[in-house]
Design a protein around this motif. Structure first.
Motif, PDB file in Angstrom:
ATOM      1  N   TYR A  13     -66.489  26.919 -40.387  1.00  0.00           N
ATOM      2  CA  TYR A  13     -67.659  26.093 -40.734  1.00  0.00           C
ATOM      3  C   TYR A  13     -68.670  26.879 -41.566  1.00  0.00           C
ATOM      4  O   TYR A  13     -69.090  26.442 -42.639  1.00  0.00           O
ATOM      5  CB  TYR A  13     -68.292  25.597 -39.434  1.00  0.00           C
ATOM      6  CG  TYR A  13     -69.500  24.717 -39.610  1.00  0.00           C
ATOM      7  CD1 TYR A  13     -69.370  23.407 -40.054  1.00  0.00           C
ATOM      8  CD2 TYR A  13     -70.774  25.181 -39.297  1.00  0.00           C
ATOM      9  CE1 TYR A  13     -70.484  22.590 -40.198  1.00  0.00           C
ATOM     10  CE2 TYR A  13     -71.886  24.378 -39.424  1.00  0.00           C
ATOM     11  CZ  TYR A  13     -71.746  23.073 -39.887  1.00  0.00           C
ATOM     12  OH  TYR A  13     -72.841  22.280 -40.018  1.00  0.00           O
ATOM     13  N   THR A  14     -69.074  28.041 -41.083  1.00  0.00           N
ATOM     14  CA  THR A  14     -70.097  28.827 -41.771  1.00  0.00           C
ATOM     15  C   THR A  14     -69.572  29.455 -43.047  1.00  0.00           C
ATOM     16  O   THR A  14     -70.212  29.391 -44.105  1.00  0.00           O
ATOM     17  CB  THR A  14     -70.631  29.914 -40.833  1.00  0.00           C
ATOM     18  OG1 THR A  14     -71.224  29.297 -39.688  1.00  0.00           O
ATOM     19  CG2 THR A  14     -71.662  30.789 -41.518  1.00  0.00           C
ATOM     20  N   TYR A 161     -75.999  25.552 -36.407  1.00  0.00           N
ATOM     21  CA  TYR A 161     -75.957  24.091 -36.486  1.00  0.00           C
ATOM     22  C   TYR A 161     -76.075  23.671 -37.942  1.00  0.00           C
ATOM     23  O   TYR A 161     -76.407  24.466 -38.821  1.00  0.00           O
ATOM     24  CB  TYR A 161     -77.054  23.451 -35.635  1.00  0.00           C
ATOM     25  CG  TYR A 161     -78.436  23.511 -36.257  1.00  0.00           C
ATOM     26  CD1 TYR A 161     -78.980  22.393 -36.904  1.00  0.00           C
ATOM     27  CD2 TYR A 161     -79.201  24.670 -36.220  1.00  0.00           C
ATOM     28  CE1 TYR A 161     -80.239  22.440 -37.480  1.00  0.00           C
ATOM     29  CE2 TYR A 161     -80.463  24.725 -36.792  1.00  0.00           C
ATOM     30  CZ  TYR A 161     -80.979  23.606 -37.420  1.00  0.00           C
ATOM     31  OH  TYR A 161     -82.227  23.661 -38.002  1.00  0.00           O
ATOM     32  N   GLY A 164     -72.724  17.662 -39.306  1.00  0.00           N
ATOM     33  CA  GLY A 164     -71.454  17.576 -38.596  1.00  0.00           C
ATOM     34  C   GLY A 164     -71.395  18.408 -37.338  1.00  0.00           C
ATOM     35  O   GLY A 164     -70.469  18.262 -36.536  1.00  0.00           O
ATOM     36  N   ARG A 165     -72.405  19.253 -37.119  1.00  0.00           N
ATOM     37  CA  ARG A 165     -72.408  20.131 -35.950  1.00  0.00           C
ATOM     38  C   ARG A 165     -73.852  20.346 -35.499  1.00  0.00           C
ATOM     39  O   ARG A 165     -74.378  21.448 -35.532  1.00  0.00           O
ATOM     40  CB  ARG A 165     -71.740  21.460 -36.284  1.00  0.00           C
ATOM     41  CG  ARG A 165     -71.462  22.324 -35.056  1.00  0.00           C
ATOM     42  CD  ARG A 165     -70.762  23.617 -35.404  1.00  0.00           C
ATOM     43  NE  ARG A 165     -69.408  23.418 -35.890  1.00  0.00           N
ATOM     44  CZ  ARG A 165     -68.549  24.411 -36.130  1.00  0.00           C
ATOM     45  NH1 ARG A 165     -68.921  25.664 -35.938  1.00  0.00           N
ATOM     46  NH2 ARG A 165     -67.329  24.147 -36.577  1.00  0.00           N
ATOM     47  N   SER A 166     -74.485  19.257 -35.109  1.00  0.00           N
ATOM     48  CA  SER A 166     -75.887  19.314 -34.715  1.00  0.00           C
ATOM     49  C   SER A 166     -76.125  18.400 -33.525  1.00  0.00           C
ATOM     50  O   SER A 166     -75.233  17.663 -33.077  1.00  0.00           O
ATOM     51  CB  SER A 166     -76.782  18.871 -35.876  1.00  0.00           C
ATOM     52  OG  SER A 166     -76.711  17.455 -36.030  1.00  0.00           O
ATOM     53  N   ASP A 169     -75.301  14.808 -34.128  1.00  0.00           N
ATOM     54  CA  ASP A 169     -73.884  14.471 -33.991  1.00  0.00           C
ATOM     55  C   ASP A 169     -73.479  14.358 -32.523  1.00  0.00           C
ATOM     56  O   ASP A 169     -72.741  13.441 -32.144  1.00  0.00           O
ATOM     57  CB  ASP A 169     -73.034  15.528 -34.697  1.00  0.00           C
ATOM     58  CG  ASP A 169     -73.392  15.652 -36.169  1.00  0.00           C
ATOM     59  OD1 ASP A 169     -73.047  14.736 -36.934  1.00  0.00           O
ATOM     60  OD2 ASP A 169     -74.048  16.644 -36.537  1.00  0.00           O
ATOM     61  N   SER A 170     -73.954  15.283 -31.684  1.00  0.00           N
ATOM     62  CA  SER A 170     -73.573  15.229 -30.275  1.00  0.00           C
ATOM     63  C   SER A 170     -74.216  14.047 -29.558  1.00  0.00           C
ATOM     64  O   SER A 170     -73.617  13.467 -28.648  1.00  0.00           O
ATOM     65  CB  SER A 170     -73.924  16.545 -29.575  1.00  0.00           C
ATOM     66  OG  SER A 170     -75.314  16.793 -29.610  1.00  0.00           O
ATOM     67  N   ARG A 188     -81.555  29.565 -32.774  1.00  0.00           N
ATOM     68  CA  ARG A 188     -80.670  28.779 -33.635  1.00  0.00           C
ATOM     69  C   ARG A 188     -80.827  29.227 -35.083  1.00  0.00           C
ATOM     70  O   ARG A 188     -81.796  29.879 -35.450  1.00  0.00           O
ATOM     71  CB  ARG A 188     -81.027  27.287 -33.529  1.00  0.00           C
ATOM     72  CG  ARG A 188     -80.908  26.741 -32.140  1.00  0.00           C
ATOM     73  CD  ARG A 188     -81.625  25.396 -31.980  1.00  0.00           C
ATOM     74  NE  ARG A 188     -81.687  25.057 -30.564  1.00  0.00           N
ATOM     75  CZ  ARG A 188     -82.620  25.505 -29.725  1.00  0.00           C
ATOM     76  NH1 ARG A 188     -83.599  26.275 -30.182  1.00  0.00           N
ATOM     77  NH2 ARG A 188     -82.577  25.180 -28.450  1.00  0.00           N
ATOM     78  N   GLN A 286     -81.241  16.561 -42.202  1.00  0.00           N
ATOM     79  CA  GLN A 286     -79.946  15.934 -42.010  1.00  0.00           C
ATOM     80  C   GLN A 286     -80.076  14.435 -41.826  1.00  0.00           C
ATOM     81  O   GLN A 286     -79.314  13.647 -42.403  1.00  0.00           O
ATOM     82  CB  GLN A 286     -79.227  16.531 -40.785  1.00  0.00           C
ATOM     83  CG  GLN A 286     -77.848  15.941 -40.542  1.00  0.00           C
ATOM     84  CD  GLN A 286     -77.137  16.580 -39.363  1.00  0.00           C
ATOM     85  OE1 GLN A 286     -77.420  17.701 -38.998  1.00  0.00           O
ATOM     86  NE2 GLN A 286     -76.215  15.857 -38.748  1.00  0.00           N
TER      87      GLN A 286
END
Length: 293
Positions: A13-14, A161, A164-166, A169-170, A188, A286
């Protein structure tokens, strides 16, 4: 002169965000992956791809690494150690074209500071096996610099984060939990700010340097979920005491440590200005981007 060549061990991801910025600047990008299907997909995108994993070193490391000017390592250590070092330390030591290398580590190497602030000069007191393996991996990469002059830099990343990965999203997928552990704080960092920090290091390399990469606002995780729910207009999930939260062992392990991580060095030495100095700015951006689509 040919364009720079970035080689990435582990295009996750990163690393992908960083690699895409490099490609936008005209760099050649090569990366490792673990399956033939992923290799074919990366090749279709124009990324040179090579199979690599524990027990499966690069088939021809000399050819794969040839011409590499920049190296990014985001493969985590496993129970046996760091697979990249174990398989290819000597190949990297012999790589004469390399101008810069970065290893993505974690602020977990500091262990539990009971919420106190830590800088890069703090003692490393990892509390879990995964964090202890990270400390050993860091020593290995710094050793490669000290012994062979491989131009490595360490980046200790806070909780990552981004799109798509925050928490947005959760919350949407129903996996968000509001866990209450009094005194617990997390740090973070937005994935875009990691990429910005890496690029700043390219411009001002300091071989063997260690950098904390975190934003300006440590805080409890349930506050982030609260904020995401407000943005989405959703009632937040109930606040559950930690000992009743029924977390997986992996999720629970993150609550073993509480610390605040100083980010002064990336600002002072590298001139980094965070695009998202706190989670509110990151989630706001986002949410706005999603609404505009």
């Amino acid at each position: 002169m040919s364009s720079p060549r970035l080689f990435v061990f582990g295009l996750g991801y990163t690393a992908r965000v960083f690699a895409e910025r490099a490609r936008a600047d005209g760099w050649r990008v090569a990366a490792t992956c673990r399956t033939e299907e992923k290799r074919a997909a990366l090749e279709a995108e124009g990324i040179e791809a090579f199979l690599f994993d524990r027990g499966r070193p690069l088939a021809d490391a000399g050819a794969a690494l040839d011409g590499t000017t920049h190296l990014l390592v985001s493969v985590p250590p496993d129970q046996k150690g760091d697979p990249v070092l174990d398989h290819h330390a000597q190949h990297l030591a012999d790589l004469r074209t390399l101008d810069w290398g970065g290893y993505l580590s974690t602020t977990g190497v500091y262990g539990d500071t009971k919420g106190e602030w830590v800088s890069e000069a703090a003692w490393l007191r990892p509390t879990g096996d995964r964090q202890k393996r990270r400390v050993e991996a860091e020593r290995g990469w710094l050793g490669l610099y000290r012994q062979y002059g491989v131009p490595m830099h360490l980046f200790r990343l806070a909780g990552i984060y981004g799109p798509g990965r925050s928490a947005l999203d959760s919350v949407r997928d129903g996996t968000a939990k509001r866990v209450d552990k009094p005194g617990q704080v997390f740090c973070r960092i937005h994935v875009d700010d990691i990429a910005t920090t890496l690029r700043a290091s390219l411009a001002k390399p300091t071989l063997g340097a260690v950098y904390n990469v975190a934003d300006d606002l440590p805080g409890p995780s349930h506050e982030v979920v609260d904020y995401a729910c407000r943005l989405l207009g959703i009632e937040p999930p109930p606040l559950v005491p930690f000992d009743q939260a029924e977390l997986s062992p992996m999720a629970a392990s993150f609550y073993a440590d509480s610390r605040r991580v100083k980010n002064d060095r990336i600002k002072r030495q590298l001139g980094v200005t965070l695009a998202y100095p706190d989670y509110r700015a990151g989630l706001d951006a986002q949410f706005a981007a999603e609404a505009a689509r």
